[in-house]
Scaffold this active site. Structure first.
Site, PDB file in Angstrom:
ATOM      1  N   LYS A  84       0.832  -1.220   0.000  1.00  0.00           N
ATOM      2  CA  LYS A  84       0.000   0.000   0.000  1.00  0.00           C
ATOM      3  C   LYS A  84       0.861   1.263   0.000  1.00  0.00           C
ATOM      4  CE  LYS A  84      -2.575  -1.099   3.742  1.00  0.00           C
ATOM      5  NZ  LYS A  84      -3.600  -0.891   4.803  1.00  0.00           N
ATOM      6  N   LYS A 112       2.709   2.105   2.611  1.00  0.00           N
ATOM      7  CA  LYS A 112       2.625   2.630   3.977  1.00  0.00           C
ATOM      8  C   LYS A 112       3.764   2.057   4.809  1.00  0.00           C
ATOM      9  CE  LYS A 112      -1.379   3.965   6.631  1.00  0.00           C
ATOM     10  NZ  LYS A 112      -2.762   3.662   6.967  1.00  0.00           N
TER      11      LYS A 112
HETATM   12  N1  CTP Z   1      -9.588   6.278  12.376  1.00  0.00           N
HETATM   13  C1  CTP Z   1     -10.547   7.084  12.999  1.00  0.00           C
HETATM   14  N2  CTP Z   1     -10.172   8.303  13.502  1.00  0.00           N
HETATM   15  C2  CTP Z   1      -8.897   8.721  13.389  1.00  0.00           C
HETATM   16  C3  CTP Z   1      -7.914   7.910  12.779  1.00  0.00           C
HETATM   17  C4  CTP Z   1      -8.304   6.674  12.272  1.00  0.00           C
HETATM   18  O1  CTP Z   1     -11.714   6.721  13.096  1.00  0.00           O
HETATM   19  N3  CTP Z   1      -8.588   9.914  13.868  1.00  0.00           N
HETATM   20  C5  CTP Z   1      -9.995   5.006  11.817  1.00  0.00           C
HETATM   21  C6  CTP Z   1      -9.774   4.930  10.301  1.00  0.00           C
HETATM   22  O2  CTP Z   1     -10.796   5.607   9.626  1.00  0.00           O
HETATM   23  C7  CTP Z   1      -9.747   3.439  10.066  1.00  0.00           C
HETATM   24  C8  CTP Z   1      -9.117   2.887  11.376  1.00  0.00           C
HETATM   25  O3  CTP Z   1      -9.205   3.956  12.331  1.00  0.00           O
HETATM   26  O4  CTP Z   1     -11.066   2.944   9.949  1.00  0.00           O
HETATM   27  C9  CTP Z   1      -7.688   2.463  11.189  1.00  0.00           C
HETATM   28  O5  CTP Z   1      -7.043   3.550  10.560  1.00  0.00           O
HETATM   29  P1  CTP Z   1      -5.499   3.664  10.295  1.00  0.00           P
HETATM   30  O6  CTP Z   1      -5.282   3.974   8.866  1.00  0.00           O
HETATM   31  O7  CTP Z   1      -4.768   2.525  10.880  1.00  0.00           O
HETATM   32  O8  CTP Z   1      -5.170   4.960  11.210  1.00  0.00           O
HETATM   33  P2  CTP Z   1      -4.749   6.423  10.810  1.00  0.00           P
HETATM   34  O9  CTP Z   1      -4.448   7.132  12.083  1.00  0.00           O
HETATM   35  O10 CTP Z   1      -5.757   7.047   9.903  1.00  0.00           O
HETATM   36  O11 CTP Z   1      -3.372   6.153  10.022  1.00  0.00           O
HETATM   37  P3  CTP Z   1      -2.671   6.994   8.846  1.00  0.00           P
HETATM   38  O12 CTP Z   1      -2.491   8.406   9.310  1.00  0.00           O
HETATM   39  O13 CTP Z   1      -1.340   6.276   8.641  1.00  0.00           O
HETATM   40  O14 CTP Z   1      -3.563   6.870   7.634  1.00  0.00           O
END
Ligand code: CTP
Length: 153
Positions: free
Chosen positions: A45, A47
């Site tokens: 991905k 990431k």
């Molecule tokens: N999520 C959420 N609220 C946030 C961050 C994440 O509800 N502030 C949710 C995402 O929408 C997803 C789940 O948590 O359904 C896992 O998200 P993930 O991508 O692991 O976390 P992120 O913090 O969004 O990571 P990144 O910044 O790397 O995208």
């Protein structure tokens, strides 16, 4: 009949947004399954994670409202997971809105609002800022070094 909810994500540097999402999922059903992205899938991905899969999975598994953690290894596995675990609801943050509507033929698909002002990306940025030496501190360090050098003369 028991209602099963499933979600997918990386859950790196576990934070309050993750916890709130998992709590919301547990309010939506009786059994919560979390598919945690493996390191290999994250690489695919594009990431980069700070915490390895085994530890991310163990942390998510330790959350009281999570019943089962499975590895997320590919984009395609969702259809087979939904069938295999007899999933009633597929739920994920609204950053994925519309992306998984194709699952609607098998289960309910819900996009949940994200917790504001927090994300793994933001934590990584904060960490970078926290660790970076300010120009001011650098100048002070040089001043001290200069004094020491003069002392040695
Ligand atoms: N999520 C959420 N609220 C946030 C961050 C994440 O509800 N502030 C949710 C995402 O929408 C997803 C789940 O948590 O359904 C896992 O998200 P993930 O991508 O692991 O976390 P992120 O913090 O969004 O990571 P990144 O910044 O790397 O995208």
């Amino acid at each position: 009949m028991a209602k099963t909810v499933i979600t997918y994500g990386t859950f790196d540097m576990f934070h309050i947004g993750h916890l709130k999402l998992l709590r919301r999922l547990s309010e939506m059903g009786d059994k919560v399954i979390v598919a945690v992205s493996t390191d290999e899938f994250n690489e695919l991905k594009g990431k980069k994670t700070l915490i390895p899969y085994d530890q991310r999975a163990a942390i998510v598994e330790a959350i009281d409202c999570v019943d089962l953690v499975i590895p997320e290894e590919s984009w395609e596995q969702k259809l087979s997971d939904v069938k295999r675990y007899q999933v009633d609801v597929f739920a994920i943050g609204e950053d994925w809105k519309g992306k998984f509507d194709f699952l609607e033929e098998l289960c309910e698909v819900v996009y949940l609002p994200r917790t504001r002002n927090i994300s793994t990306t933001e934590l990584k940025r904060s960490l970078k800022r926290f660790l970076s030496i300010s120009q001011d501190d650098l100048r002070k360090a040089f001043e001290v070094l200069e004094l020491l050098r003069k002392d040695l003369e």
